[in-house]
Structure formats: structure tokens, C-alpha cells
Design a protein around this motif. Structure first.
Motif, PDB file in Angstrom:
ATOM      1  N   CYS A  36     -68.833   0.949 -65.071  1.00  0.00           N
ATOM      2  CA  CYS A  36     -67.470   0.428 -64.880  1.00  0.00           C
ATOM      3  C   CYS A  36     -67.091  -0.520 -66.020  1.00  0.00           C
ATOM      4  O   CYS A  36     -65.965  -0.458 -66.534  1.00  0.00           O
ATOM      5  CB  CYS A  36     -67.383  -0.264 -63.525  1.00  0.00           C
ATOM      6  SG  CYS A  36     -65.770  -1.015 -63.178  1.00  0.00           S
ATOM      7  N   TRP A  37     -68.038  -1.378 -66.422  1.00  0.00           N
ATOM      8  CA  TRP A  37     -67.737  -2.341 -67.487  1.00  0.00           C
ATOM      9  C   TRP A  37     -67.439  -1.628 -68.805  1.00  0.00           C
ATOM     10  O   TRP A  37     -66.469  -1.952 -69.491  1.00  0.00           O
ATOM     11  CB  TRP A  37     -68.918  -3.290 -67.653  1.00  0.00           C
ATOM     12  CG  TRP A  37     -68.633  -4.464 -68.552  1.00  0.00           C
ATOM     13  CD1 TRP A  37     -68.134  -5.676 -68.195  1.00  0.00           C
ATOM     14  CD2 TRP A  37     -68.813  -4.504 -69.969  1.00  0.00           C
ATOM     15  NE1 TRP A  37     -67.987  -6.488 -69.284  1.00  0.00           N
ATOM     16  CE2 TRP A  37     -68.399  -5.789 -70.406  1.00  0.00           C
ATOM     17  CE3 TRP A  37     -69.272  -3.596 -70.900  1.00  0.00           C
ATOM     18  CZ2 TRP A  37     -68.436  -6.163 -71.742  1.00  0.00           C
ATOM     19  CZ3 TRP A  37     -69.309  -3.970 -72.233  1.00  0.00           C
ATOM     20  CH2 TRP A  37     -68.905  -5.241 -72.648  1.00  0.00           C
ATOM     21  N   THR A  40     -64.061   0.188 -68.612  1.00  0.00           N
ATOM     22  CA  THR A  40     -62.950  -0.778 -68.714  1.00  0.00           C
ATOM     23  C   THR A  40     -62.805  -1.298 -70.142  1.00  0.00           C
ATOM     24  O   THR A  40     -61.678  -1.419 -70.670  1.00  0.00           O
ATOM     25  CB  THR A  40     -63.195  -1.941 -67.745  1.00  0.00           C
ATOM     26  OG1 THR A  40     -63.349  -1.439 -66.423  1.00  0.00           O
ATOM     27  CG2 THR A  40     -62.034  -2.917 -67.778  1.00  0.00           C
ATOM     28  N   GLN A  43     -61.192   1.342 -72.244  1.00  0.00           N
ATOM     29  CA  GLN A  43     -59.764   1.484 -71.953  1.00  0.00           C
ATOM     30  C   GLN A  43     -58.956   0.325 -72.543  1.00  0.00           C
ATOM     31  O   GLN A  43     -57.870   0.536 -73.124  1.00  0.00           O
ATOM     32  CB  GLN A  43     -59.561   1.555 -70.432  1.00  0.00           C
ATOM     33  CG  GLN A  43     -60.112   2.815 -69.788  1.00  0.00           C
ATOM     34  CD  GLN A  43     -59.360   4.060 -70.225  1.00  0.00           C
ATOM     35  OE1 GLN A  43     -58.155   4.020 -70.489  1.00  0.00           O
ATOM     36  NE2 GLN A  43     -60.081   5.166 -70.331  1.00  0.00           N
TER      37      GLN A  43
END
Length: 473
Positions: A36-37, A40, A43
Motif C-alpha cells: 500500500c505504501w 501510494t 501515485q
């Protein structure tokens, strides 16, 4: 690593299960958090790059180049919020038009100013140490967007716009992951305690059986899972042990009962001989001879009984001491018939033996066949006939004696069982039991039945085995 494994093995099973669950959840949470990190971060970086391209495009389109060209010295540097904007030459000279601190030109930026590259996008540090995301493109002038030679414009945004949210996200993921790991550890302990409760009951039951030797204890079986199967297996084992103990106690009681008769008779005869010797009185030679014959007969019966008990108490699948071998059944029967002739010399043995090979322990098989023939010899009338047939693995031994009543046939293979009409005859009551045990170990069957015209037929069936190759002389 080996030390950790050894340390884990010393922990209780429920603690190991809880630790394994916690480790698995922690690994899963860590994998999800890291993924997830990174997603993110990627992005946010892409969005920053898009914003930089949009801003530099707007700058060239809105005639920002003329304003940028007015930048001639650091005195013209303007302190406006927003991205840092500066001009740079192919030689590396930098003129900051907007921003707090100048950003040194890199080789990629110089290549754009020289016209060898279309753009340069990279991360570098400003002179005040701030990490910046920099986009460098050629300067376009006028409505026709003519590119000016040896000049490029750089627009930069602080990386704090990405790193600060990512840092916050990392702390959030760490907090949530830690709570998840703690929750999974607690859940693992609860699951282990609940799942191992039947194992605890089984352990307590086993300890109770080991402490009290009470084999009547049973564990309730609920469901059909592994724990239920374990409980059912324990109950079956306990029942088998209880049955084995009962049979052992019965064997000891029966053996004691059977041993008492010859021992009592021997003791009486020996005491009589001792009293005669002590008093100095003499007895007629015929009486003394009869007395000694009685002692000898009782000793023979006692030795036979002890031998049968030893044979019956042997352990192993074969019912004997040796391994299973391919045995010539017809030769074994022929040898047993010759031994039976010695026990009943007045009897006629009518034999018909077809070749047949079986897999059995040789000595035990011969003893079983001898016991069947001895039984026929014992109950045959004087000058009677014993018929022995072996055809396709079926051995039949028929005598022409009084036969066995139908109500006694179910008990003939029980240990120490003897027909009331045969108690006066010699024997221990173990012969047919040994036969049944040996035949069962060899994968066969044995039965006794009444014969037409009187007498008894013993039928022994053994599965065949491959014929052994002939011996090479």
C-alpha cells in the motif's frame, strides 16, 4: 535460526500456535502495508509529475517566457508561494525567478538547455537542502512557440508534499498493523485454547489411566474431525487393552486351574513314596511300578501343558518365532502323519495328498497339523481309521470316533476348553486353540464339524503361495 526453533519447541503447543498465527498475520499485514505504501508513493509521484508538466505548459503558453527572460540577477528573485521557477543556460548558470532557494543545474538540465534532450525530470536538493522534484524543458517564445537556444526553464515542487503524507500513512499503517497483530495473537490464543480443549481432556484421561490403570475410562466422541478420530482411536486402544488384560487374567486363571490337577496328583504320589521310605515299609513291586508310572504320566502331562502355554504365549503375526516362508503343505502333512502313526500304531491312516504350497512359519504349521492329527488319534476307536485328504489347499482330517455334540462345537477352539466327555483323556485343552491361532496368522480358516456316519471332520483351508523354484544341486 536453530536456536529460535529449539526455543519454540520448549513452549506449550497453544503458545506455539498463537505465535505462528501472530507471525502469519504480521507477515500478511506487513506485506499489505508495504505494498500500500509503495503504491501510494508511486501515485503521489505520478500526480506531482503531471502537475509539473501542466504548470510548465501553462507557463510557456501564457507568455511567461518574456517574464522569465527579464530575470537577470538574484535581485529579481520573487518570493511567491508555489513551485520554484528558474532559468538555466547550457553552461549551468541559474537565474531563479520564483522560489526560496536556487536549485543547482544537473547534467540532465544542461542537456535540455543545449537542445540534446526534450526534457529532464528528476529529484535533487536545493541550495538550502530542500529535496525538490524538478522538471526542465526548453523555453518557448511567442505565439509560434519558437524555442530559444541554450536556455531552459525548470519548475520544481518540494518533495515534502509527498513525504509528509507518506510518513503519516506509514504511522497509520504501523498502528493499524500493530493492533491487528495483537488482536490476532489474542485470537490465536483463544482458538488454540478452544481447539486443544479435547486434547487436554485426552491428556487428562491418559494420565488418569496411567495413574490408576483403569481401562474402563472412555472419552466422548463428538463430530468426525481429527480430534474425534483421535478420541475414537484412544477408546479403541483402551478397549483392546482391557480385552487383552481380561484374556491374560483368564489365561492365568485357566492355566492355574489346569496346572493344579497334575501338580496335586504328583504331590500326593511323591508324598506317599516319601512316607514309605521314611517308615521303612515296603510295597508290592506292582504297586510301586504303578505309582511311578502315575508320577511319570503326570510329569509328561505337566510338560505338555507348559509347552502348550509357551506356544500360545508367543508374540508376533506368525504365531511362531520365525518369519513367514513358502512351505510345502503336503510334505508337512506327510511328516505329521508319520508322527501320528507312532501315537496310534493300531490305527489305519488313509492319506491322499495333492501338492500345495502356503506361506507360513514352518514349525508352527507342522505343530498345528500334528495337533489336528493327535485330536483324531485320541478320539478314534481301537483299530479305527483316520482319513487325511489335501486337495487344492483344503486339508480334511476325519476320525470315526464318538464325534462332538453340536452344542459344544462353538467352544472347541477356546483355550483350556475340554468336552465333559473327554476330561478323562490326556490333554491340556490348548491344542485346537494353537491350531486356530497359527492358521489365522497364515491367512487361513479352520473348523470342526460332525461327519456323516459318525466321527468328526476337521477342515483346514490355507491360501496358496507361488511354487518355489527347484533347488539346483
Amino acid at each position: 535460526m536453530s536456536k529460535v526453533v529449539r526455543r519454540l519447541r520448549t513452549l506449550p503447543l497453544r503458545s506455539r500456535i498463537a505465535l505462528l498465527v501472530a507471525a502469519a498475520v504480521a507477515a500478511a499485514v506487513a506485506a499489505v502495508a508495504v505494498t500500500c505504501w509503495f503504491i501510494t508513493a508511486d501515485q503521489l509521484r505520478n500526480q506531482m509529475d503531471k502537475d509539473l508538466h501542466s504548470q510548465v505548459g501553462s507557463l510557456n503558453q501564457n507568455r511567461g517566457a518574456e517574464a522569465l527572460l527579464a530575470c537577470s540577477s538574484t535581485q529579481n528573485q520573487r518570493q511567491f508561494p508555489g513551485p520554484t521557477i528558474q532559468l538555466l543556460s547550457a553552461s549551468g548558470d541559474v537565474c531563479t525567478w520564483r522560489g526560496k532557494s536556487a536549485i543547482p543545474a544537473t547534467s540532465a538540465d544542461k542537456a535540455v538547455a543545449e537542445g540534446t534532450e526534450e526534457e529532464a525530470l528528476h529529484t535533487t536538493d536545493a541550495q538550502d537542502g530542500t529535496s525538490m522534484r524538478v522538471l526542465t524543458v526548453p523555453v518557448a517564445k511567442g505565439p509560434s512557440k519558437v524555442k530559444l537556444p541554450d536556455i531552459a526553464v525548470s519548475i520544481a515542487t518540494p518533495m515534502d508534499e509527498i513525504t509528509q503524507p507518506l510518513t503519516t500513512l506509514a504511522w497509520v499503517l504501523l498502528l493499524v498493523g500493530g493492533i491487528g497483530v495483537l488482536g490476532s495473537t489474542a485470537a490465536g490464543l483463544w482458538i488454540a485454547r478452544t481447539g486443544l480443549r479435547p486434547v487436554d481432556q485426552l491428556t487428562e484421561t491418559v494420565e488418569h489411566v496411567a495413574r490408576t490403570e483403569d481401562l474402563t475410562v472412555r472419552i466422548p466422541v463428538e463430530g468426525d474431525d481429527e480430534i474425534a478420530r483421535l478420541a475414537a482411536s484412544f477408546n479403541a486402544m483402551n478397549a483392546s487393552l482391557a480385552s487383552s488384560r481380561e484374556l491374560q487374567q483368564q489365561l492365568i486363571a485357566d492355566a492355574g486351574h489346569e496346572l493344579r490337577t497334575p501338580l496335586t496328583s504328583m504331590r500326593t504320589n511323591i508324598e506317599l513314596l516319601t512316607r514309605i521310605e521314611e517308615t521303612g515299609r515296603s510295597i508290592p513291586p506292582e504297586d510301586r511300578k504303578a505309582l511311578m508310572a502315575s508320577v511319570k504320566a503326570q510329569m509328561t502331562e505337566l510338560a505338555a501343558l507348559i509347552g502348550d502355554l509357551q506356544e500360545l504365549s508367543r508374540t508376533g503375526l506368525t504365531g511362531g518365532e520365525g518369519p513367514l516362508k513358502v512351505v510345502s503343505l503336503h510334505d508337512t502333512v506327510r511328516s505329521a502323519v508319520e508322527r501320528a502313526r507312532l501315537r496310534g500304531p493300531e490305527l489305519t491312516f488313509d492319506t491322499e495328498l495333492a501338492p500345495w504350497y502356503v506361506r507360513s512359519e514352518p514349525a508352527a504349521l507342522e505343530r498345528a497339523v500334528v495337533n489336528l492329527l493327535d485330536n483324531a488319534v485320541k478320539f478314534s476307536p481301537e483299530k479305527g481309521r483316520v482319513e487325511v485328504r489335501l486337495m487344492r489347499g483344503t486339508l480334511t482330517v476325519r476320525d470315526h470316533g464318538p464325534g462332538i455334540p453340536d452344542d459344544e462345537l462353538p467352544y472347541v477352539f477356546d483355550r483350556f476348553w475340554r468336552s465333559p466327555t473327554a476330561r478323562a483323556l490326556p490333554g491340556s485343552g490348548l491344542g485346537l486353540s494353537i491350531v486356530a491361532r497359527t492358521v489365522e496368522a497364515s491367512g487361513g480358516q479352520v473348523a470342526l464339524s460332525a461327519a456323516d456316519g459318525g466321527g468328526t471332520i476337521a477342515t483346514l483351508v490355507l491360501p496358496g503361495a507361488p511354487t518355489p523354484p527347484p533347488e539346483i544341486p
